[in-house]
Design a protein around this motif. Structure first.
Motif, short mmCIF file in Angstrom:
data_model
loop_
_atom_site.label_atom_id
_atom_site.label_comp_id
_atom_site.label_asym_id
_atom_site.label_seq_id
_atom_site.Cartn_x
_atom_site.Cartn_y
_atom_site.Cartn_z
N HIS A 169 60.85 12.68 45.05
CA HIS A 169 61.35 13.98 45.52
C HIS A 169 62.52 13.73 46.45
CE1 HIS A 169 58.82 12.77 48.85
NE2 HIS A 169 59.20 13.79 49.58
N ASP A 178 63.45 9.74 53.14
CA ASP A 178 62.62 8.53 53.28
C ASP A 178 62.14 8.02 51.92
OD1 ASP A 178 61.05 10.93 53.25
OD2 ASP A 178 59.30 9.80 53.92
N HIS A 179 62.50 8.74 50.85
CA HIS A 179 62.16 8.31 49.49
C HIS A 179 63.41 7.99 48.67
CE1 HIS A 179 57.83 9.47 49.72
NE2 HIS A 179 58.33 10.02 50.82
N ASP A 189 54.78 12.63 47.91
CA ASP A 189 54.37 13.26 49.18
C ASP A 189 53.63 14.57 48.94
OD1 ASP A 189 55.32 11.33 50.88
OD2 ASP A 189 57.08 12.46 51.55
N HIS A 248 51.95 11.35 50.92
CA HIS A 248 52.61 11.74 52.17
C HIS A 248 52.19 10.85 53.36
CE1 HIS A 248 53.96 15.23 54.99
NE2 HIS A 248 54.92 14.34 54.80
N HIS A 249 52.20 9.55 53.13
CA HIS A 249 52.03 8.57 54.21
C HIS A 249 50.71 8.72 54.97
CE1 HIS A 249 56.22 8.32 53.17
NE2 HIS A 249 56.38 9.58 53.50
ZN LIG Z 1 57.83 10.82 52.68
#
Ligand SMILES: [Zn+2]
Length: 273
Positions: free
Chosen positions: A66, A70-71, A165, A190-191
Motif C-alpha cells: 500500500h 514505510d512500505h 498494514d 500493521h507492525h
Molecule cells: Zn506500515
C-alpha cells in the motif's frame, strides 16, 4: 521468507521454490510536512545491500502492499536496482510516493498490476491467493492501511500469509468472505499495532510463527501489548525484527526452519564443545 530489518516499516523477500524472487515492500522513512525526515534511503541503503550480500542482482516481481512511505518509500530505488519485470500493488491512491514509484516502474518498463481478492495463480512453484483488497474497493485521496495487498503463499504443506498494514475492518471482511485459512506463518498486520490482529482473525489464521516487523523502540509502541498477549495465548512463536533483526523462515514443503540475525550471531559466538 526473509523479513528484513528496516526499522519501522516492512520489507519481505521471498525466494520461491523454482528460484524466482519476490520482494514485498521496501521500507522507507515517512516524510513530514513535505520535508524528508532523513537522507537515508531504506531501499538503497538497507534492503539493496542485504540482497547484494546474498548475491542477488535481480528480483522478478516487486509488490507494493500500500502507499505508506514505510512500505513503498524504498521501492523506487529497488525497482531501479533490481530490474523487476512486474510490480504488483494493493489499492494505490495518487500520492507523491506512489507517483515516484510508478515513474521508476515506467522508466524500467515494468508491468504494473493492481491485485484484487479472488485472484489465484501459480508462480515460482508456489500457489498464490490474493485476499485483499476486494474488487470494488476504492482508495481515498491519501494512502490508508486498508488499501493493503493481502496474499497467501502456499507451498507443500505450508502457508505464509502476508498482510501489509490491514486493520480490523479488512480482517473482518476477509473472515466474512471465508477467505482466512490457517497459515503456518503470518506477517502480523500493521507492525503489531492494536488496530489489527483481532481475536477472530488470529483464531482463523492459527499461526505457528508470527513475524512482526517493527522499529526498535519505535514511537508508536508497536507491537502492542494486547497483540502480544493474544499471540501468547495462541502459543504462536513471535519473531520481531526489532529484537531479532533479520527473520528468515524456510520451508522445504514439509518442515519449517527458522533463522534470525540474533540467533545466527548467538551461534557464531557459541564455543564448539
Ligand atoms: Zn506500515
Amino acid at each position: 521468507m526473509t523479513t528484513i530489518d528496516v526499522g519501522q516499516g516492512d520489507s519481505i523477500f521471498l525466494a520461491l521454490p523454482d528460484g524466482r524472487r519476490l520482494l514485498v515492500d521496501g521500507g522507507g522513512i515517512p516524510s513530514y510536512g513535505g520535508q524528508r525526515a532523513a537522507r537515508l534511503d531504506i531501499g538503497e541503503d538497507v534492503v539493496a545491500p542485504y540482497l547484494w550480500n546474498r548475491g542477488i542482482r535481480t528480483v522478478d516481481v516487486i509488490a507494493a502492499s500500500h502507499g505508506h512511505e514505510d512500505h513503498i518509500g524504498g521501492l523506487a530505488a529497488l525497482v531501479a536496482d533490481f530490474h523487476p519485470k512486474e510490480l504488483w500493488t494493493g489499492a494505490m491512491p495518487d500520492t507523491p510516493a506512489w507517483r515516484r514509484l510508478r515513474d521508476a516502474a515506467g522508466r524500467g518498463g515494468v508491468t504494473v498490476t493492481a491485485m484484487q481478492a479472488g485472484r489465484r495463480f501459480s508462480w515460482g512453484g508456489a500457489a498464490f491467493d490474493v485476499l485483499a483488497p476486494f474488487p470494488g474497493y476504492t482508495p481515498s485521496d491519501t494512502a490508508r492501511n486498508n488499501d493493503s495487498l493481502v496474499m497467501r503463499v502456499r507451498y507443500g504443506r505450508h502457508a505464509f500469509l502476508l498482510t501489509g498494514d490491514i486493520e480490523r475492518q479488512v480482517e473482518w471482511e476477509m473472515l466474512d468472505a471465508h477467505e482466512v485459512q490457517p497459515a503456518n506463518v503470518v506477517k502480523i498486520p500493521h507492525h503489531g499495532s492494536r488496530t489489527s490482529s483481532t481475536e477472530q482473525f488470529l483464531a482463523a489464521v492459527a499461526p505457528s510463527f508470527a513475524v512482526i516487523s517493527a522499529g526498535f523502540e519505535n514511537s508508536y509502541g508497536d507491537p502492542h501489548e494486547a497483540v502480544l498477549e493474544r499471540l501468547a495465548e495462541r502459543r504462536a512463536m513471535v519473531l520481531r525484527t526489532d529484537q531479532e533483526g533479520l527473520v528468515s523462515i524456510r520451508s522445504d514443503g514439509r518442515r519449517l526452519y527458522v533463522e534470525t540475525g540474533r540467533r545466527m550471531a548467538a551461534r557464531a559466538v557459541t564455543p564448539a564443545w
